[in-house]
Design an enzyme around this catalytic site. Structure first.
Site, PDB file in Angstrom:
ATOM      1  N   ARG A   1       5.905  -6.854   3.109  1.00  0.00           N
ATOM      2  CA  ARG A   1       6.473  -5.506   3.003  1.00  0.00           C
ATOM      3  C   ARG A   1       7.996  -5.544   3.113  1.00  0.00           C
ATOM      4  O   ARG A   1       8.698  -4.830   2.389  1.00  0.00           O
ATOM      5  CB  ARG A   1       5.888  -4.615   4.107  1.00  0.00           C
ATOM      6  CG  ARG A   1       6.468  -3.208   4.107  1.00  0.00           C
ATOM      7  CD  ARG A   1       5.860  -2.359   5.202  1.00  0.00           C
ATOM      8  NE  ARG A   1       6.396  -0.999   5.148  1.00  0.00           N
ATOM      9  CZ  ARG A   1       5.949   0.013   5.879  1.00  0.00           C
ATOM     10  NH1 ARG A   1       4.962  -0.180   6.729  1.00  0.00           N
ATOM     11  NH2 ARG A   1       6.493   1.203   5.775  1.00  0.00           N
TER      12      ARG A   1
ATOM     13  N   ASN B   1      -2.809   0.808   0.297  1.00  0.00           N
ATOM     14  CA  ASN B   1      -1.845   1.150  -0.747  1.00  0.00           C
ATOM     15  C   ASN B   1      -1.629   0.002  -1.728  1.00  0.00           C
ATOM     16  O   ASN B   1      -1.794  -1.154  -1.351  1.00  0.00           O
ATOM     17  CB  ASN B   1      -0.501   1.510  -0.090  1.00  0.00           C
ATOM     18  CG  ASN B   1      -0.509   2.900   0.479  1.00  0.00           C
ATOM     19  OD1 ASN B   1      -1.031   3.825  -0.125  1.00  0.00           O
ATOM     20  ND2 ASN B   1       0.081   3.058   1.664  1.00  0.00           N
TER      21      ASN B   1
ATOM     22  N   CYS C   1      -5.690   9.275   1.312  1.00  0.00           N
ATOM     23  CA  CYS C   1      -4.304   9.254   1.770  1.00  0.00           C
ATOM     24  C   CYS C   1      -4.143  10.351   2.813  1.00  0.00           C
ATOM     25  O   CYS C   1      -4.859  11.359   2.774  1.00  0.00           O
ATOM     26  CB  CYS C   1      -3.361   9.488   0.588  1.00  0.00           C
ATOM     27  SG  CYS C   1      -1.601   9.485   1.028  1.00  0.00           S
TER      28      CYS C   1
ATOM     29  N   TYR D   1       7.348  11.721  -0.899  1.00  0.00           N
ATOM     30  CA  TYR D   1       7.539  10.610  -1.839  1.00  0.00           C
ATOM     31  C   TYR D   1       8.292  11.048  -3.095  1.00  0.00           C
ATOM     32  O   TYR D   1       8.845  10.207  -3.809  1.00  0.00           O
ATOM     33  CB  TYR D   1       6.195   9.995  -2.229  1.00  0.00           C
ATOM     34  CG  TYR D   1       5.585   9.179  -1.125  1.00  0.00           C
ATOM     35  CD1 TYR D   1       5.930   7.845  -0.938  1.00  0.00           C
ATOM     36  CD2 TYR D   1       4.669   9.743  -0.249  1.00  0.00           C
ATOM     37  CE1 TYR D   1       5.387   7.094   0.088  1.00  0.00           C
ATOM     38  CE2 TYR D   1       4.113   9.004   0.788  1.00  0.00           C
ATOM     39  CZ  TYR D   1       4.477   7.681   0.948  1.00  0.00           C
ATOM     40  OH  TYR D   1       3.940   6.944   1.971  1.00  0.00           O
TER      41      TYR D   1
END
Length: 421
Positions: free
Chosen positions: A90, A144, A164, A244
């Site tokens: 990540r 994800n 989600c 987002y």
């Protein structure tokens, strides 16, 4: 009832355990299996999970194992919350795209594609093992990028639903602002995973009064602060974008921010070290307050609600999930995976009708869906050219020089996870 959590050694897991305890009447779990290859983490998380169950008088049995096949054997539902490559991967997803002036983020843009390429083959292997053990088991994907992973699962014929926590977060926040019970707040939530808008907020169900204009008029500043976008923009749009959308509506501003502060991955890694130390304390028998900062708010409520509905024991009749489009958004192919309100039961989710979307939103949804098509193709078949095509199609990239450079970076940073590289 047997439930299995793949990625059970995650620091998220105590949040899930807390939900199983509080909502035991909705989802009466008799056996909960936590599966994770990281046995040291698994034992810490499993120990805390058992203490939470014991403190609250939950009679279910908690099993920990690193043996995936044994863990999923006979499970009624399998929850996927894994991270291939861990926080180290990540960290890479969030940093190398910035070198090209593009968003560094783990679920969208170049970093999101890297995560998809690492994750899809692993998830499909897990799903095949679940199918061999119990072909009627439901797979609930919280891993994800949820939309791409769920589409991979459905395309391979698995009984899967994507989940989600963005929608349930909005539901709870709007309910608090309205002084209403969360169950009475029905969202007009529409789009793709991590690309959604609240186009309506209705009280009492799908046909209830739309109070979104009231919410924006009376609480617009608080909502704008929450999604980190300007209040005037929300007023002009007339909807509430998920946070987002900031990556699209304020791209350059976000890139500047990301270049001047520690990555979210670094913050989470430090938090995880602290949480795991807490989990090892034999006196701890509840989820610690620090866990709220880890992310995944209300994940447990959403997961319990969805599992209960799919397994026929209860759950809300309408839930926001990731499911096949099947004509719901007529400008997308039927096999696209969308994130909308759906009627959920043992036969799976059935998306509710969605009013026509403003082209301002539908155009972006169509563009990102095309990217997801290409991303899934790259994840399933590999190859530099397929990665390049997906990056070129993404609206946060879109320039061939950037796509070319990002392709090389993606492959270089993920070679150990790409069988074809």
């Amino acid at each position: 009832m047997k439930l299995t959590v793949v990625g059970g050694g995650s620091t998220y897991t105590p949040e899930l355990i807390d939900g199983f305890v509080r909502l035991r009447d909705t989802l009466p779990v008799e056996e909960l299996v936590l599966v994770d290859p990281a046995e040291d983490r698994l034992e810490l998380v499993g120990g805390l999970a058992r203490r939470i169950f014991a403190k609250q008088g939950h009679g279910g049995r908690i099993v920990t194992t690193s043996d995936l096949d044994a863990g999923v054997d006979g499970a009624d539902a399998v929850l996927l919350q894994l991270r291939v490559g861990g926080q180290a991967a990540r960290q890479q997803d969030e940093t190398w795209p910035l070198e090209c002036g593009c968003i560094g983020q783990e679920t969208t843009g170049a970093g999101g594609l890297a995560k998809a390429l690492r994750t899809v083959p692993v998830v499909l292997d897990i799903a095949e093992r679940v199918r061999r053990s119990n072909p009627r088991a439901w797979i609930i994907d919280f891993t994800n990028p949820v939309g791409i992973v769920t589409r991979a699962l459905l395309q391979a014929g698995h009984r899967a639903v994507g989940l989600c926590n963005v929608a349930i977060g909005f539901q709870r926040k709007f309910a608090a602002l309205l002084g209403a019970a969360p169950a009475d707040v029905h969202l007009g939530h529409v789009g793709l995973n991590h690309l959604t808008w609240e186009t309506g907020v209705r009280l009492g169900g799908p046909e209830g009064e739309n109070v979104l204009p009231k919410l924006l008029a009376e609480h617009g500043e608080a909502i704008a602060d929450d999604v980190r976008l300007p209040r005037p923009l929300l007023d002009r749009l007339g909807v509430v974008p998920s946070y987002y959308l900031r990556y699209y509506y304020a791209h350059d501003e976000v890139v500047r921010e990301l270049r001047t502060k520690p990555s979210r991955a670094a913050e989470v890694a430090a938090m995880e070290r602290e949480l795991l130390a807490m989990y090892g304390d034999p006196a701890l028998d509840e989820k610690p307050a620090l866990l709220a900062k880890r992310g995944g708010a209300f994940y447990s409520e959403a997961a319990v609600d969805l599992a209960a509905a799919l397994l026929g024991g209860g759950g809300s009749p309408y839930q926001v999930v990731n499911a096949l489009n099947r004509g719901t958004l007529p400008f997308l192919p039927d096999d696209a995976v969308i994130e909308v309100q759906a009627a959920v039961g043992p036969a799976g989710p059935v998306p509710l009708p969605v009013p026509d979307l403003d082209p301002l939103f539908s155009g972006l949804v169509a563009n990102v869906t095309a990217y997801e098509d290409l991303a899934l193709e790259a994840a399933l078949r590999g190859g530099r050219d397929r990665v390049f095509r997906a990056l070129l199609a993404h609206p946060l990239i879109g320039q061939y020089a950037y796509a070319d450079a990002l392709t090389d970076q993606l492959i270089a940073h993920n070679r150990e996870h790409l069988a074809w590289a």
